[in-house]
Design a protein around this motif. Structure first.
Motif, PDB file in Angstrom:
ATOM      1  N   PRO A 276       0.810  -1.222   0.000  1.00 52.26           N
ATOM      2  CA  PRO A 276       0.000   0.000   0.000  1.00 52.26           C
ATOM      3  C   PRO A 276       0.841   1.270   0.000  1.00 52.26           C
ATOM      4  CG  PRO A 276      -0.137  -1.101   2.128  1.00 52.26           C
ATOM      5  CD  PRO A 276       0.538  -2.049   1.183  1.00 52.26           C
ATOM      6  N   ASP A 277       2.000   1.232   0.662  1.00 56.87           N
ATOM      7  CA  ASP A 277       2.879   2.403   0.668  1.00 56.87           C
ATOM      8  C   ASP A 277       3.327   2.742  -0.756  1.00 56.87           C
ATOM      9  OD1 ASP A 277       5.006   4.215   2.295  1.00 56.87           O
ATOM     10  OD2 ASP A 277       6.023   3.194   0.636  1.00 56.87           O
ATOM     11  N   PHE A 278       3.792   1.719  -1.484  1.00 57.67           N
ATOM     12  CA  PHE A 278       4.277   1.978  -2.843  1.00 57.67           C
ATOM     13  C   PHE A 278       3.133   2.365  -3.766  1.00 57.67           C
ATOM     14  CE2 PHE A 278       5.760   0.588  -7.094  1.00 57.67           C
ATOM     15  CZ  PHE A 278       6.845   1.433  -7.203  1.00 57.67           C
ATOM     16  N   ALA A 279       1.985   1.716  -3.603  1.00 56.69           N
ATOM     17  CA  ALA A 279       0.837   2.044  -4.446  1.00 56.69           C
ATOM     18  C   ALA A 279       0.422   3.502  -4.265  1.00 56.69           C
ATOM     19  CB  ALA A 279      -0.332   1.106  -4.134  1.00 56.69           C
ATOM     20  N   LEU A 280       0.378   3.967  -3.033  1.00 55.77           N
ATOM     21  CA  LEU A 280      -0.001   5.358  -2.781  1.00 55.77           C
ATOM     22  C   LEU A 280       1.012   6.329  -3.379  1.00 55.77           C
ATOM     23  CD1 LEU A 280      -1.320   5.090   0.874  1.00 55.77           C
ATOM     24  CD2 LEU A 280      -2.666   5.538  -1.189  1.00 55.77           C
ATOM     25  N   ARG A 281       2.299   5.985  -3.317  1.00 56.96           N
ATOM     26  CA  ARG A 281       3.310   6.858  -3.924  1.00 56.96           C
ATOM     27  C   ARG A 281       3.205   6.845  -5.449  1.00 56.96           C
ATOM     28  NH1 ARG A 281       8.425   5.190  -2.853  1.00 56.96           N
ATOM     29  NH2 ARG A 281       7.863   3.347  -1.662  1.00 56.96           N
ATOM     30  N   CYS A 282       2.837   5.687  -6.003  1.00 59.61           N
ATOM     31  CA  CYS A 282       2.599   5.629  -7.454  1.00 59.61           C
ATOM     32  C   CYS A 282       1.476   6.582  -7.837  1.00 59.61           C
ATOM     33  CB  CYS A 282       2.229   4.205  -7.865  1.00 59.61           C
ATOM     34  SG  CYS A 282       3.594   3.028  -7.903  1.00 59.61           S
ATOM     35  N   ILE A 283       0.362   6.471  -7.131  1.00 66.77           N
ATOM     36  CA  ILE A 283      -0.811   7.274  -7.467  1.00 66.77           C
ATOM     37  C   ILE A 283      -0.517   8.757  -7.291  1.00 66.77           C
ATOM     38  CG2 ILE A 283      -3.190   7.764  -6.788  1.00 66.77           C
ATOM     39  CD1 ILE A 283      -3.298   4.703  -5.985  1.00 66.77           C
ATOM     40  N   ALA A 284       0.205   9.103  -6.229  1.00 72.05           N
ATOM     41  CA  ALA A 284       0.554  10.506  -5.987  1.00 72.05           C
ATOM     42  C   ALA A 284       1.452  11.061  -7.089  1.00 72.05           C
ATOM     43  CB  ALA A 284       1.233  10.653  -4.630  1.00 72.05           C
ATOM     44  N   SER A 285       2.202  10.178  -7.746  1.00 73.20           N
ATOM     45  CA  SER A 285       3.102  10.601  -8.818  1.00 73.20           C
ATOM     46  C   SER A 285       2.505  10.377 -10.208  1.00 73.20           C
ATOM     47  CB  SER A 285       4.432   9.839  -8.706  1.00 73.20           C
ATOM     48  OG  SER A 285       5.049  10.100  -7.469  1.00 73.20           O
ATOM     49  N   ARG A 286       1.195  10.108 -10.236  1.00 71.48           N
ATOM     50  CA  ARG A 286       0.452   9.926 -11.474  1.00 71.48           C
ATOM     51  C   ARG A 286       0.836   8.658 -12.234  1.00 71.48           C
ATOM     52  NH1 ARG A 286      -0.631  16.046 -13.855  1.00 71.48           N
ATOM     53  NH2 ARG A 286      -1.477  16.896 -11.902  1.00 71.48           N
TER      54      ARG A 286
END
Length: 201
Positions: free
Chosen positions: A177-187
């Motif tokens: 979930p940490d990496f997924a959220l950073r992915c989404i935040a970076s488009r």
């Protein structure tokens, strides 16, 4: 061909394992049925005290083997394999998970080529943990997701490196979930592709 054409993409399958030789044997037998084969197969024997290292060297000579004398835990093991390969796509499996369909490699490459902003491709699992999934054929529509499972996913390596990878302090959980959220935040996108299924014992 454009640089994102499936034919130009390279795919690695990675397995982090510790003292699970029977599962490694079964998974390697399942991977041998893939057509085409992955461009690379990586196995990290993370503090194994059984015969995993000897068996892999004897029976899977094509595998790139990383040996940790002392366990570094699953997240560090997976991170090390992602950084060691130069393949464009890195598939994460557990010792007891493997693709159901023989055309997995081609299908995964095609999805990443079609979706250039996809950082993580997540796959549904037929798993003993949820017995109703074992005979399930319809996993619903493909959709954007907020997390994924490392035992049934593939990562675009360039996105992983650009975002700094997983925080290794997590050791064994919370990395997805940490990496997924950073992915989404970076488009970047996390896409749950329901037509590609993983069998996870």
């Amino acid at each position: 061909c454009p640089p994102f054409a499936p034919a130009l993409m390279r795919l690695a399958i990675t397995i982090a394992t510790r003292n699970r030789l029977p599962e490694v044997k079964r998974t390697c037998a399942a991977l041998a049925r893939l057509e085409p084969q992955p461009d690379e197969l990586w196995i990290c024997a993370d503090g194994c005290q059984d015969d995993t290292v000897e068996w892999v060297r004897r029976n899977c000579p094509q595998a790139r083997l990383i040996v940790h004398v002392t366990s570094q835990h699953s997240i560090r093991s997976r991170d090390e394999m992602i950084r060691a390969t130069d393949c464009d796509i890195v598939v994460g499996l557990d010792a007891d998970s493997y693709p159901v369909d023989a055309n997995f490699v081609t299908a995964a490459k095609e999805r990443f080529a079609a979706w250039p902003r996809c950082a993580v491709l997540s796959f549904p699992q037929r798993t003993d943990e949820f017995p109703d999934t074992l005979n399930q054929t319809d996993f619903g529509p493909t959709l954007l997701a907020g997390t994924y499972v490392n035992a049934a996913s593939a990562i675009r390596r360039s996105a992983y490196l650009d975002l700094g990878g997983w925080p290794l302090v997590f050791e064994h959980a919370a990395d997805e979930p940490d990496f997924a959220l950073r992915c989404i935040a970076s488009r970047w996108q996390v896409i749950h592709e329901t037509s590609i299924v993983i069998r996870h014992h």
